[in-house]
Design a protein around this motif. Structure first.
Motif, PDB file in Angstrom:
ATOM      1  N   GLU A 187      14.772  24.759  56.457  1.00 16.15           N
ATOM      2  CA  GLU A 187      14.982  23.380  56.025  1.00 16.15           C
ATOM      3  C   GLU A 187      13.987  22.438  56.698  1.00 16.15           C
ATOM      4  OE1 GLU A 187      19.774  23.346  55.129  1.00 16.15           O
ATOM      5  OE2 GLU A 187      19.111  23.353  57.210  1.00 16.15           O
ATOM      6  N   ALA A 190      10.614  22.855  55.139  1.00 19.08           N
ATOM      7  CA  ALA A 190      10.586  22.244  53.807  1.00 19.08           C
ATOM      8  C   ALA A 190      10.431  20.729  53.906  1.00 19.08           C
ATOM      9  CB  ALA A 190      11.858  22.601  53.034  1.00 19.08           C
ATOM     10  N   ILE A 191      11.163  20.103  54.815  1.00 17.51           N
ATOM     11  CA  ILE A 191      11.081  18.653  54.987  1.00 17.51           C
ATOM     12  C   ILE A 191       9.677  18.247  55.409  1.00 17.51           C
ATOM     13  CG2 ILE A 191      11.862  16.714  56.428  1.00 17.51           C
ATOM     14  CD1 ILE A 191      14.666  18.197  56.463  1.00 17.51           C
ATOM     15  N   SER A 201       6.850  19.825  55.275  1.00 19.39           N
ATOM     16  CA  SER A 201       5.780  20.173  54.322  1.00 19.39           C
ATOM     17  C   SER A 201       5.626  19.130  53.221  1.00 19.39           C
ATOM     18  CB  SER A 201       6.030  21.552  53.705  1.00 19.39           C
ATOM     19  OG  SER A 201       7.105  21.505  52.790  1.00 19.39           O
ATOM     20  N   GLN A 202       6.664  18.329  52.984  1.00 15.85           N
ATOM     21  CA  GLN A 202       6.617  17.324  51.925  1.00 15.85           C
ATOM     22  C   GLN A 202       6.131  15.955  52.406  1.00 15.85           C
ATOM     23  OE1 GLN A 202       7.067  18.077  48.621  1.00 15.85           O
ATOM     24  NE2 GLN A 202       6.966  20.099  49.575  1.00 15.85           N
ATOM     25  N   ILE A 203       5.841  15.833  53.694  1.00 15.98           N
ATOM     26  CA  ILE A 203       5.371  14.562  54.234  1.00 15.98           C
ATOM     27  C   ILE A 203       3.911  14.364  53.853  1.00 15.98           C
ATOM     28  CG2 ILE A 203       4.978  13.225  56.358  1.00 15.98           C
ATOM     29  CD1 ILE A 203       7.979  13.722  55.633  1.00 15.98           C
ATOM     30  N   LYS A 204       3.599  13.192  53.325  1.00 19.28           N
ATOM     31  CA  LYS A 204       2.228  12.867  52.942  1.00 19.28           C
ATOM     32  C   LYS A 204       1.317  13.028  54.167  1.00 19.28           C
ATOM     33  CE  LYS A 204      -0.508   9.181  50.914  1.00 19.28           C
ATOM     34  NZ  LYS A 204      -0.498   7.787  50.500  1.00 19.28           N
ATOM     35  N   SER A 257      -0.866  19.092  55.597  1.00 19.52           N
ATOM     36  CA  SER A 257      -1.545  20.071  54.747  1.00 19.52           C
ATOM     37  C   SER A 257      -0.839  21.415  54.722  1.00 19.52           C
ATOM     38  CB  SER A 257      -2.980  20.290  55.237  1.00 19.52           C
ATOM     39  OG  SER A 257      -3.663  19.068  55.294  1.00 19.52           O
ATOM     40  N   GLU A 258      -0.279  21.807  55.870  1.00 16.96           N
ATOM     41  CA  GLU A 258       0.297  23.143  55.993  1.00 16.96           C
ATOM     42  C   GLU A 258       1.297  23.149  57.137  1.00 16.96           C
ATOM     43  OE1 GLU A 258      -1.356  27.726  56.714  1.00 16.96           O
ATOM     44  OE2 GLU A 258      -2.778  26.093  56.421  1.00 16.96           O
TER      45      GLU A 258
END
Length: 138
Positions: free
Chosen positions: A62, A65-66, A68-71, A74-75
């Protein structure tokens, strides 16, 4: 605006990133301005228990996932050992390591591998304090 010199740099940071809050967002946003690629090592559940003597509120999947979605991120990868940091720096070809200033001086020995930058923490916010507030009101 990033220069071409900045755009070619890989920045790396590490953390648990549990109970994601504004302090986490601030360090990730600031770190992303230092280079063209931001790689984030997320402490595994087992590593978090070893470091903090408690399991994270959110699982490693989790938390990955959180983040990785932050502007600007990259990875993400799973950090499974504190002793493996030098290996992670090499693996991801990091030119800059960013950490919060609560760690100031503790990562200076990596300066032979990359530049080490400590950012001031966001005042009055931490995952531990948020968890304590939640416990107190429940």
């Amino acid at each position: 605006m990033k220069t071409d010199h900045h755009a070619s740099k890989t920045v790396i940071t590490f953390g648990t990133f549990d109970v994601f809050h504004i302090g986490h967002l601030n360090i990730l946003q600031r770190a992303s301005t230092l280079g063209g690629r931001l790689v984030v090592g997320i402490s595994s559940d087992a590593l978090n228990i070893e470091k903090k003597q408690r399991a994270p509120v959110y699982s490693q999947q989790e938390r990955m996932a959180i983040v990785s979605q932050i502007k600007g991120v990259s990875e993400v990868f799973l950090e499974e050992s504190l002793e493996a940091k030098a290996g992670y720096l090499r693996q991801y070809q990091a030119q800059i390591l960013v950490m919060g200033d609560d760690w100031k001086g503790r990562f200076d020995h990596f300066s032979d591998l990359c530049e080490v930058v400590y950012f001031a923490r966001t005042p009055s916010v931490s995952t531990t304090s948020i968890i304590e507030v939640v416990k107190a009101i429940t």
